[in-house]
Design a protein around this motif. Structure first.
Motif, PDB file in Angstrom:
ATOM      1  N   LEU A 419       5.351  11.709   7.017  1.00 28.80           N
ATOM      2  CA  LEU A 419       3.925  10.973   8.011  1.00 28.80           C
ATOM      3  C   LEU A 419       3.366   9.811   7.075  1.00 28.80           C
ATOM      4  O   LEU A 419       3.376   8.799   7.698  1.00 28.80           O
ATOM      5  CB  LEU A 419       2.973  12.769   8.020  1.00 28.80           C
ATOM      6  CG  LEU A 419       1.933  12.211   7.943  1.00 28.80           C
ATOM      7  CD1 LEU A 419       1.391  11.740   9.954  1.00 28.80           C
ATOM      8  CD2 LEU A 419       1.114  13.514   8.145  1.00 28.80           C
ATOM      9  N   ILE A 420       4.053   9.660   5.761  1.00 25.21           N
ATOM     10  CA  ILE A 420       2.879   9.028   4.740  1.00 25.21           C
ATOM     11  C   ILE A 420       3.775   7.931   5.166  1.00 25.21           C
ATOM     12  O   ILE A 420       3.222   6.368   5.268  1.00 25.21           O
ATOM     13  CB  ILE A 420       3.941   9.499   3.614  1.00 25.21           C
ATOM     14  CG1 ILE A 420       2.219  10.498   3.014  1.00 25.21           C
ATOM     15  CG2 ILE A 420       3.135   7.858   2.703  1.00 25.21           C
ATOM     16  CD1 ILE A 420       3.005  11.166   1.609  1.00 25.21           C
ATOM     17  N   THR A 421       5.141   7.795   5.719  1.00 27.56           N
ATOM     18  CA  THR A 421       6.001   6.774   5.645  1.00 27.56           C
ATOM     19  C   THR A 421       5.719   5.769   6.806  1.00 27.56           C
ATOM     20  O   THR A 421       5.881   5.025   7.219  1.00 27.56           O
ATOM     21  CB  THR A 421       7.502   7.056   5.875  1.00 27.56           C
ATOM     22  OG1 THR A 421       7.982   7.007   4.519  1.00 27.56           O
ATOM     23  CG2 THR A 421       8.371   5.618   6.051  1.00 27.56           C
ATOM     24  N   VAL A 422       5.204   6.788   8.220  1.00 26.25           N
ATOM     25  CA  VAL A 422       5.409   6.341   9.163  1.00 26.25           C
ATOM     26  C   VAL A 422       3.663   5.363   9.598  1.00 26.25           C
ATOM     27  O   VAL A 422       3.511   4.789   9.474  1.00 26.25           O
ATOM     28  CB  VAL A 422       4.880   7.605  10.574  1.00 26.25           C
ATOM     29  CG1 VAL A 422       3.822   7.166  11.669  1.00 26.25           C
ATOM     30  CG2 VAL A 422       6.200   8.025  10.602  1.00 26.25           C
ATOM     31  N   LEU A 423       2.755   6.214   8.409  1.00 28.54           N
ATOM     32  CA  LEU A 423       1.526   5.751   8.307  1.00 28.54           C
ATOM     33  C   LEU A 423       1.483   3.708   7.664  1.00 28.54           C
ATOM     34  O   LEU A 423       1.043   3.292   7.869  1.00 28.54           O
ATOM     35  CB  LEU A 423       0.067   6.099   8.324  1.00 28.54           C
ATOM     36  CG  LEU A 423      -0.247   7.577   8.025  1.00 28.54           C
ATOM     37  CD1 LEU A 423      -1.438   8.386   7.461  1.00 28.54           C
ATOM     38  CD2 LEU A 423      -0.688   7.758  10.110  1.00 28.54           C
ATOM     39  N   SER A 424       1.929   4.260   6.614  1.00 28.11           N
ATOM     40  CA  SER A 424       2.508   3.045   5.761  1.00 28.11           C
ATOM     41  C   SER A 424       3.323   1.620   6.431  1.00 28.11           C
ATOM     42  O   SER A 424       2.607   0.607   6.559  1.00 28.11           O
ATOM     43  CB  SER A 424       3.384   3.237   5.047  1.00 28.11           C
ATOM     44  OG  SER A 424       3.676   2.168   3.965  1.00 28.11           O
ATOM     45  N   HIS A 433       9.646   4.923   0.256  1.00 26.22           N
ATOM     46  CA  HIS A 433      11.269   5.320   0.677  1.00 26.22           C
ATOM     47  C   HIS A 433       9.994   6.718  -0.326  1.00 26.22           C
ATOM     48  O   HIS A 433       9.935   6.445  -0.977  1.00 26.22           O
ATOM     49  CB  HIS A 433      12.287   5.284  -0.491  1.00 26.22           C
ATOM     50  CG  HIS A 433      13.008   4.627   0.422  1.00 26.22           C
ATOM     51  ND1 HIS A 433      12.997   3.199   1.286  1.00 26.22           N
ATOM     52  CD2 HIS A 433      14.120   5.028   0.846  1.00 26.22           C
ATOM     53  CE1 HIS A 433      13.734   2.466   1.034  1.00 26.22           C
ATOM     54  NE2 HIS A 433      14.521   3.134   1.704  1.00 26.22           N
ATOM     55  N   THR A 434       9.730   8.094   0.098  1.00 22.47           N
ATOM     56  CA  THR A 434       9.333   8.676  -0.097  1.00 22.47           C
ATOM     57  C   THR A 434      10.293  10.426  -0.416  1.00 22.47           C
ATOM     58  O   THR A 434       8.505  11.045  -0.894  1.00 22.47           O
ATOM     59  CB  THR A 434       7.653   9.134   0.611  1.00 22.47           C
ATOM     60  OG1 THR A 434       8.482  10.351   1.997  1.00 22.47           O
ATOM     61  CG2 THR A 434       6.993   8.649   1.225  1.00 22.47           C
ATOM     62  N   PHE A 435      10.794   9.927  -1.108  1.00 22.18           N
ATOM     63  CA  PHE A 435      11.689  10.702  -1.337  1.00 22.18           C
ATOM     64  C   PHE A 435      10.819  11.512  -2.943  1.00 22.18           C
ATOM     65  O   PHE A 435      11.260  12.907  -3.183  1.00 22.18           O
ATOM     66  CB  PHE A 435      13.740  10.403  -1.671  1.00 22.18           C
ATOM     67  CG  PHE A 435      14.372  11.706  -2.584  1.00 22.18           C
ATOM     68  CD1 PHE A 435      14.220  12.651  -1.816  1.00 22.18           C
ATOM     69  CD2 PHE A 435      14.526  11.610  -3.966  1.00 22.18           C
ATOM     70  CE1 PHE A 435      15.011  14.117  -2.784  1.00 22.18           C
ATOM     71  CE2 PHE A 435      14.925  12.783  -4.739  1.00 22.18           C
ATOM     72  CZ  PHE A 435      15.914  13.727  -3.733  1.00 22.18           C
TER      73      PHE A 435
END
Length: 465
Positions: A419-424, A433-435
């Motif tokens: 979700l963070i990646t999509v919003l960003s 990259h949110t790993f």
């Protein structure tokens, strides 16, 4: 009579509308209750809590976060702790995204997300320049190296003819020439005559163990290397050793009158912060050249034959951004498949032009707020108690706890990271990259879990009467 019929029809339509609205409301409430059952079985999924409650006889829906300690009761030490952890996570997140490390699974997921978005929301890319692509892989010659071995290079005579064609008018917009002059040839005198007069051009340059690799000719150049940890291209670095600019950066400076510099270990463009490594967006892909033919595409030898017609220059070279390279053998593995090296360089430049390396103030605020909420829930979120089950066999209990505990928790954390990646990406055109966020939450959950166990063991046992 006709008007009455219309009125009756409208009445029936009104009843049907009320019925479907009631059905839709019931379905929505049922979906919320179903989601709440899932949330009750996970930890981080309760970050944004869906609830139903009755107030004055009316059923309402709202979002809240279940905390072991209400926000209004948090003292200054709690707020300081949350702020420091948020700042820590924020800088670790930036450090991770500025590095070269990429997780294969995360990269594949982000690629599929991009492809899915393109299929669901197709959008025609409007190129900022009039491009023409020229392939040199069909026009080669053999030369001997210092050891007498045969080496294949681009036909220097044809290159000289093409550069002469450009020098005669010098009305091209820019020339990205992905060519390396690492070996001499017998007909180099032709190129030596044309290269000094060639304007608005950039060539690649490669770094070796002891500095730049030598070149036969002195030409305008910039670094065209990238680092990888999985033998695939994922990210492109903008600057090396605080002052060495890469080829996409050099093109951006030449065409858009911007300036890149390194200050305090970070890259800045016209004084604005930029990410050091970026995963480029592939605006132009190989199939658009050879299959759908959305852009002019020629082999070098064929172009020289067609250029004998004076109208060819006006149609295909004047005011054109020329992309010259080997489109057949200089191929690299990228998240979306095989890609010629010159197209990686071009798409990285187009990503810089699109602002995909320059986070805005809104992006920093959004990320900071999300990280603060994550820390608030990790530290003070009310964790659901495990429910008792009727499973009698140990393996049934193990599978139940695995599916409803560990796996559900992992899936919910991964969903939050996605979700963070999509919003960003959707809002700010920055694809992080949110790993590292996933690992941060998992580690803190483990630390707090065993801290609570240790704390209970430290409590004195109740005295018997």
């Amino acid at each position: 009579m006709r008007r009455y019929k219309n009125a009756a029809t409208n009445g029936h339509e009104g009843l049907l509308t009320l019925f479907f609205n009631w059905l839709r409301l019931k379905s929505f409430i049922a979906a919320i209750q179903w989601l709440e059952n899932i949330v009750n079985k996970t930890n981080i999924a309760g970050l944004f809590w869906f609830c139903c409650f009755d107030q004055s006889g009316k059923q309402e829906l709202f979002y809240c976060m279940k905390l072991i300690k209400p926000i209004r009761l948090l003292n200054w030490k709690n707020w300081l702790q949350l702020t420091l952890l948020t700042v820590l996570l924020f800088f670790v997140f930036l450090f991770y995204n500025n590095g070269n490390f990429v997780l294969d699974g995360e990269e594949s997921l982000l690629t599929r997300m991009d492809i899915g978005r393109e299929m669901m929301l197709p959008k025609t890319y409007k190129a900022p320049y009039r491009f023409i692509f020229i392939n040199v892989s069909k026009d080669l010659q053999l030369v001997k190296d210092d050891y007498g071995a045969d080496n294949v290079i681009t036909d220097r005579e044809k290159l000289a003819s093409f550069f002469n064609l450009l020098n005669q008018r010098n009305k091209h917009r820019f020339l990205l020439a992905d060519l390396i002059f690492d070996l001499p040839a017998d007909n180099d005198s032709l190129l030596e005559k044309e290269l000094p007069n060639l304007q608005k051009v950039i060539f690649p340059r490669h770094l070796g163990d002891s500095g730049f690799l030598p070149s036969v000719f002195s030409v305008p150049s910039a670094i065209a290397d990238y680092s990888t940890n999985n033998k695939k291209f994922s990210k492109f670095r903008l600057m090396y050793q605080d002052s060495l600019k890469t080829l996409p950066v050099a093109i951006h400076e030449a065409l858009n009158k911007v300036t890149y510099e390194v200050k305090h270990g970070s890259v800045y463009c016209n004084g604005k912060y930029n990410l050091q490594n970026i995963p480029p967006r592939y605006f132009i892909r190989p199939f658009q050249l050879q299959t759908t033919k959305e852009y002019p595409y020629f082999n070098l030898g064929d172009l020289l034959v067609l250029a004998s017609d004076s109208s060819f220059y006006n149609q295909f070279l004047e005011d054109r951004f020329i992309v010259l390279g080997n489109f057949d053998t200089d191929v690299h593995i990228t998240p979306i498949g095989k890609m010629p090296g010159v197209m990686i360089l071009l798409n990285t430049f187009l990503s810089l032009l699109d602002g995909r390396a320059q986070p805005s103030a809104g992006w920093f605020i959004m990320i900071f707020i999300i990280f603060f909420i994550i820390n608030l829930y990790v530290l003070y979120g009310k964790k659901p108690e495990p429910k008792k089950t009727d499973h009698k066999n140990w393996w049934q209990l193990f599978i139940y706890n695995l599916l409803h505990g560990i796996l559900a928790n992992f899936v919910s954390i991964a969903g939050l990271c996605l979700l963070i990646t999509v919003l960003s990406d959707f809002i700010f055109h920055i694809k992080p990259h949110t790993f590292i966020i996933f690992m941060y939450i998992i580690i803190w959950q483990g630390i707090l879990k065993y801290y609570q166990v240790w704390k209970k063991q430290r409590q004195p046992a109740p005295k018997s009467a």
